[in-house]
Design a protein around this motif. Structure first.
Motif, PDB file in Angstrom:
ATOM      1  N   GLN A   1     -37.802  26.518   0.963  1.00 32.73           N
ATOM      2  CA  GLN A   1     -37.213  25.454   0.171  1.00 32.73           C
ATOM      3  C   GLN A   1     -37.960  25.648  -1.092  1.00 32.73           C
ATOM      4  N   LEU A   2     -39.245  26.202  -1.236  1.00 34.65           N
ATOM      5  CA  LEU A   2     -39.811  26.482  -2.534  1.00 34.65           C
ATOM      6  C   LEU A   2     -39.107  27.338  -3.220  1.00 34.65           C
ATOM      7  N   VAL A   3     -38.543  28.468  -2.459  1.00 33.12           N
ATOM      8  CA  VAL A   3     -37.920  29.513  -3.428  1.00 33.12           C
ATOM      9  C   VAL A   3     -36.434  29.140  -4.049  1.00 33.12           C
TER      10      VAL A   3
ATOM     11  N   GLN B   1     -34.255  24.523 -10.015  1.00 34.09           N
ATOM     12  CA  GLN B   1     -35.036  24.002 -11.129  1.00 34.09           C
ATOM     13  C   GLN B   1     -34.698  24.730 -12.347  1.00 34.09           C
ATOM     14  N   ILE B   2     -34.837  26.073 -12.397  1.00 31.44           N
ATOM     15  CA  ILE B   2     -34.569  27.045 -13.398  1.00 31.44           C
ATOM     16  C   ILE B   2     -33.163  26.832 -13.972  1.00 31.44           C
ATOM     17  N   ILE B   3     -32.007  26.534 -13.085  1.00 28.63           N
ATOM     18  CA  ILE B   3     -30.785  26.409 -13.579  1.00 28.63           C
ATOM     19  C   ILE B   3     -30.431  24.932 -14.110  1.00 28.63           C
ATOM     20  N   ASP B   4     -31.249  24.025 -13.606  1.00 26.40           N
ATOM     21  CA  ASP B   4     -31.103  22.650 -14.180  1.00 26.40           C
ATOM     22  C   ASP B   4     -31.541  22.503 -15.399  1.00 26.40           C
TER      23      ASP B   4
ATOM     24  N   ILE C   1     -33.794  17.884 -12.660  1.00 25.29           N
ATOM     25  CA  ILE C   1     -35.199  18.368 -12.965  1.00 25.29           C
ATOM     26  C   ILE C   1     -35.995  17.644 -12.362  1.00 25.29           C
ATOM     27  N   LEU C   2     -35.922  16.311 -12.584  1.00 25.12           N
ATOM     28  CA  LEU C   2     -37.221  15.430 -12.057  1.00 25.12           C
ATOM     29  C   LEU C   2     -37.355  15.367 -10.665  1.00 25.12           C
ATOM     30  N   THR C   3     -36.021  15.242  -9.955  1.00 30.12           N
ATOM     31  CA  THR C   3     -36.198  15.274  -8.384  1.00 30.12           C
ATOM     32  C   THR C   3     -36.451  16.505  -7.975  1.00 30.12           C
ATOM     33  N   ASN C   4     -36.079  17.620  -8.678  1.00 31.58           N
ATOM     34  CA  ASN C   4     -36.377  18.871  -8.050  1.00 31.58           C
ATOM     35  C   ASN C   4     -38.185  19.105  -7.954  1.00 31.58           C
ATOM     36  N   PHE C   5     -38.550  18.501  -9.267  1.00 30.89           N
ATOM     37  CA  PHE C   5     -39.968  18.627  -9.508  1.00 30.89           C
ATOM     38  C   PHE C   5     -40.724  17.858  -8.362  1.00 30.89           C
ATOM     39  N   LEU C   6     -40.401  16.720  -8.171  1.00 28.25           N
ATOM     40  CA  LEU C   6     -40.829  15.709  -6.909  1.00 28.25           C
ATOM     41  C   LEU C   6     -40.666  16.567  -5.695  1.00 28.25           C
TER      42      LEU C   6
ATOM     43  N   TRP D   1     -24.947  24.421 -15.832  1.00 30.64           N
ATOM     44  CA  TRP D   1     -25.152  25.758 -16.331  1.00 30.64           C
ATOM     45  C   TRP D   1     -24.203  26.700 -15.735  1.00 30.64           C
ATOM     46  N   TRP D   2     -23.579  26.543 -14.573  1.00 34.44           N
ATOM     47  CA  TRP D   2     -22.717  27.238 -13.854  1.00 34.44           C
ATOM     48  C   TRP D   2     -21.233  27.140 -14.303  1.00 34.44           C
ATOM     49  N   MET D   3     -21.144  26.036 -15.153  1.00 36.89           N
ATOM     50  CA  MET D   3     -19.828  25.712 -15.832  1.00 36.89           C
ATOM     51  C   MET D   3     -19.373  26.991 -16.819  1.00 36.89           C
TER      52      MET D   3
END
Length: 169
Positions: free
Chosen positions: A17-19, A25-28, A37-42, A107-109
Motif C-alpha cells: 500500500q505504501l509503494v 501521491q507523486i502523480i497527484d 494529495i491530502l487523502t493520500n497523505f492521511l 497528470w495522466w491526461m
C-alpha cells in the motif's frame, strides 16, 4: 509461527500500500489535485501506524488502520465514480479534486501511454493567459481509465487484507 503468519502478511500488504500510494501521491502532485494529495497523505500516515502496530503488536493501531481502510475504500469508490462520471459527477469539474484552486486535471491526461500533446495556436479568446490550450490525441488508454485502475488497485489491496487475513496474528 508459520512461514507467513498474519503479521507477516499484514506487514507485506502495508508495504505494498505504501509503494502504490507514494506513486499515486507523486502523480497527484504533478496534476495539482489537492483533495487526493491530502487523502493520500492521511493514508500514508495511517498505513505507517498500522505497520508499526503490526510490528510492535499494538492492537489499537491495527484496529484504527482497519477502520481507516473502510474510509479509504469509500474514497476510492468515489474517485472511480468521479472519473466514470456516475450520476451528476463530471471529471471536467475543477472544484472537486483541486478545490477550484487551479485548472489542472489528472497528470495522466497529457502524459498517458501513447498520448501526443499539441498546442493549439492561436489559443481561443476565452482561454486564460497563464494556461496553454492543447489538443491530446493517440492515447492508448484514456486518462480516466488509468485513474480508475489506480483506485481499483487501492481497493483490492485494502479489501484483500481485510477479507483474507482477518486480524489473527
Amino acid at each position: 509461527m508459520g512461514c507467513c503468519s498474519g503479521r507477516c502478511t499484514l506487514a507485506f500488504i502495508c508495504g505494498m500500500q505504501l509503494v502504490s500510494v507514494f506513486e499515486r501521491q507523486i502523480i497527484d502532485f504533478l496534476g495539482y489535485q489537492w483533495a487526493p494529495i491530502l487523502t493520500n497523505f492521511l493514508h500514508i500516515i495511517v498505513v505507517i501506524l498500522g505497520l508499526f502496530g503490526t510490528i510492535q503488536f499494538r492492537p489499537r493501531y491495527v484496529t484504527g488502520y482497519a477502520a481507516w481502510l473502510v474510509i479509504w475504500m469509500t474514497w476510492n469508490v468515489f474517485i472511480i465514480c468521479f472519473y466514470l462520471e456516475v450520476g451528476e459527477l463530471s471529471k471536467d469539474s475543477d472544484l472537486v479534486l483541486t478545490f477550484n484552486l487551479s485548472m489542472h486535471r489528472s497528470w495522466w491526461m497529457e502524459n498517458g501511454p501513447g498520448c501526443r500533446v499539441t498546442p493549439v495556436s492561436p489559443p481561443p479568446s476565452w482561454a486564460p493567459e497563464d494556461h496553454r490550450y492543447i489538443s491530446i490525441a493517440g492515447c492508448l488508454m484514456e486518462f480516466q481509465f488509468v485513474e480508475v485502475a489506480h483506485s481499483s488497485l487501492q481497493i483490492l489491496l485494502a479489501n484483500w487484507r481485510t477479507q483474507h487475513h482477518g486480524y489473527n496474528w
